[in-house]
Design an enzyme around this catalytic site. Sequence first.
Site, PDB file in Angstrom:
ATOM      1  CE  LYS A 164      -3.555   2.599   0.016  1.00  0.00           C
ATOM      2  NZ  LYS A 164      -4.568   2.920   1.017  1.00  0.00           N
ATOM      3  CE  LYS A 233      -0.548   7.576   6.533  1.00  0.00           C
ATOM      4  NZ  LYS A 233      -1.603   6.632   6.863  1.00  0.00           N
TER       5      LYS A 233
END
Lengths: 288, 288, 288, 288
Positions: A164, A233
């Site tokens: 991911k 992030k």
Amino acid sequence: MSTAFIGLGAMGYPMARHLAAQEDTLVWNRTFARAEAHEAEYGSEARPLTELAQADIIFSCLPTSTEVWEVLRALDGYLMPDTVWVDCTSGHPAEAPRQAAWLKERGVAWLDAPVSGGVAGAEAGTLTVMVGGDAAALERVRPRLAFAGKTVHVGGVGAGFAVKAVNNTLLAVNLWAAGEGLAALKAAGVDLSAALDVINASSGRSNATENLIGQRVLTREFPATFALGLLAKDVGIGLDLVATHKGSAPLLGQTAGLYRAAERMVGAAEDHTAALKLIEQMNDVELT
Amino acid sequence: MSTAFIGLGAMGYPMARHLAAQEDTLVWNRTFARAEAHEAEYGSEARPLTELAQADIIFSCLPTSTEVWEVLRALDGYLMPDTVWVDCTSGHPAEAPRQAAWLKERGVAWLDAPVSGGVAGAEAGTLTVMVGGDAAALERVRPRLAFAGKTVHVGGVGAGFAVKAVNNTLLAVNLWAAGEGLAALKAAGVDLSAALDVINASSGRSNATENLIGQRVLTREFPATFALGLLAKDVGIGLDLVATHKGSAPLLGQTAGLYRAAERMVGAAEDHTAALKLIEQMNDVELT
Amino acid sequence: MSTAFIGLGAMGYPMARHLAAQEDTLVWNRTFARAEAHEAEYGSEARPLTELAQADIIFSCLPTSTEVWEVLRALDGYLMPDTVWVDCTSGHPAEAPRQAAWLKERGVAWLDAPVSGGVAGAEAGTLTVMVGGDAAALERVRPRLAFAGKTVHVGGVGAGFAVKAVNNTLLAVNLWAAGEGLAALKAAGVDLSAALDVINASSGRSNATENLIGQRVLTREFPATFALGLLAKDVGIGLDLVATHKGSAPLLGQTAGLYRAAERMVGAAEDHTAALKLIEQMNDVELT
Amino acid sequence: MSTAFIGLGAMGYPMARHLAAQEDTLVWNRTFARAEAHEAEYGSEARPLTELAQADIIFSCLPTSTEVWEVLRALDGYLMPDTVWVDCTSGHPAEAPRQAAWLKERGVAWLDAPVSGGVAGAEAGTLTVMVGGDAAALERVRPRLAFAGKTVHVGGVGAGFAVKAVNNTLLAVNLWAAGEGLAALKAAGVDLSAALDVINASSGRSNATENLIGQRVLTREFPATFALGLLAKDVGIGLDLVATHKGSAPLLGQTAGLYRAAERMVGAAEDHTAALKLIEQMNDVELT
């Protein structure tokens, strides 16, 4: 046999709807009114966090691994053996083995199972799920992933988070590069809609050029579905993954820095495509 | 009324076939045997270069703008008014106005019309053509672009070259970034086929992940259809375009440097996907 | 009152000599013969590790914070209150507060005190020491830093490590940039000695151009005084520092990736200036 | 025997003073009042441009090679054989051979002779001069370089410009990297003056850390002596030099992009050290 879902954010809210349509589903959210709304709208059951521990599958879908740790600790003493914990957070690969070990001590299996497909995919129940962890645990859970369009087992604990993070890092690079390229074309007087039309039929195309820039940037809409701060992030997690293995990724290293700048200068809560507003300032052009 | 085609390379050879299937087509190639083979195979007519000037549309498809200048100069004195010159080379946007002006003095219209779609697209006659130059000249030529699947007018003289350079630069960035990301996943023990499967169903996907890495890199085949040296050249053109307008493109700037390194260290004649062999060395992993 | 010194590597060996010339100094090294050689050569006392805990100041100078933790744990139960631990390792700013807290529980004060100046500075006793931690502890230690030419208190616990990491990251950037620039000049046919002479009298000069490239690269000597792998590690620490505070440092991010590549492709044990051998390959020139 | 000086900008004005103190010196400036002021102040002779052609050495010191071409063309028909033209502009290496050839047709020798040392060095007459071109021409001129502290012959025509461009590119990299590093230290709570003090006694030091950041950035003075827009131009020239030889310079490539962004977002007329204001925005810290 019931399912629990923790974290009813932009993604979690529609994901839990698909679960509730299939079986008894307990839901919890920090802002609890959102859980009650989910119950009213979709027939799930809003319950105190500790009661969710009675489900045999517990999903979590939270901003970062930090919030997952908070929930885990709040459930200490309530978790029951033979539960499977499925964390759909875009978490940190280095946290996954620690969280898996912590759960294993309590008899609970762990799967990291972040998703891709955005809010639209969550609503349609067609999310791509990338799963790290024990294959047997995944097989037990697989029939109950009601929000999934495609589920792939990519490796051991943490592998789901790793894929991911890399996927989102590639999104970030492809989006930024397209922004720089289009800014150059704009300065050269080229029509950007025509250019994008061509690129999307050519070798330089990406999800960013096909589904984001035309719809969100050229229109100046920048609808906030996936926050710039969250993408920054994720790129940071991608770079952490590289560093863990002393990898060499100079292009990703630069990209991480550029997104942190965009997060600060454009705004963390803006849509991730608004990163291109920084490129506009850097080039003194408007991408229209 | 006839067509001429100059430059029967990997792309030009099948492109000229589609023209020859539609109308009388004169062909020329520096290595003239290749023109004769084309005549034998597809019914075009191999002729000395200067005779091609009698066609009303002249296509050129050469390695760089430098070779186009050589051909133009060789045809000086032979060119006829009302011809349209269609340059399918991945040329340099700064050369286009000079070449257009030179042709205009001789009564010839100019279109820069580079193509995308690779050898497969050239053979299928489904190339994307990005056209810069006069709209009326394009309308005259459009019905005779037998190799095109999609033709887009992107702007004035040079705009076609500019879009092509940016497209290929994005290909280069997307490909390299995917290589860095997959190298990190490999080091983390993730199965790359599974990871690629997921990414291609997710937001990080690009033409590079969908059509190149699985087919050419993971298989270790690296079939040489588009040379690494030519892609490095195109990224250089993209960066020149940025510099012309004093643009800011730090990500593209780094990418240009990395491809020049790959060109030297892996080999200019290798397939462009072999750039990832340098990333493999940088990370001491194999992308399999 | 006595001093202890742990880690007699390329830096530690001459540093401990200056201590031994000033006061009773106990020394220990993993390869213990090196401690015995130090005793024979400089009059220090080679002792088992646990006996070093009786000194009132304990210096450590080890490859990374990981080895410092190993030594700390080996001394658990032996450390005495009111000792000051002075860690001259190029350690990790995130480990400093953990190590300081662990020592504080045992009554021991912590100073992170990495040094700069290389083996030559260590031998001359002219090292620059950058100190993080309690100012009072530093004042107690200051008169006994016999290897120091300059000592600066840069902030609280970890600040010394942070400044060292940034300093070495700047060394890495300045060195790499000079390599790229000189490679371009070489390709342009410029005499590199003359160019370096000019740059060192001009605004582009740095420690890398003044003291490293002329002496180590142009001469092809690359004497291994500071290992490329250690510099790559330090740049990684610098980038970790940036990430801890969600900082934006795109140039440092790229540099970190390039040095990891050089570490693998040139060799971790080579001198740090040998990173430029990778630039030579990237450009197919020799920097002579 | 007399000297001529064209271009009395921030650098040229004090440079011409040293010439005038030594021999008869004709001066010209686009804003002619500045030439008259020079005559009044230093005893040079302000004259129409074409009259300067009678000198046997003609210096030019202009913003870019473009302005040099304008002056050359204005002097066409006036230039005299056996003159030496000494261009102190930070010019473009690709223009030098063209300008040298143009002058040679008129019997005039060419030297590219850019300088380093800033306004302070120009006033003190201690500039470093890096000279490209014919060695014999340089020997003829050398005794009359009254503004020089150090003169180095670095190669053939254009080599002086090339070295100047690389020098300024290194200045740009070293300055930017120091800014990123100090921003990280600031975010970590480190005192920047102490950090700079340490770095300047350590291996990461550069002209940027020793003479610019402490004096111009930490003080918030940013005195405009060398414009950010001119430095961005020079880095662009450096990158052009790389591209001319198909060189690989990924770090310089990124830097070029960052300076173009700073030029636009901070202001082309600001001092070059004000580029760090962009880094401050990217990191939301102030470098004080």
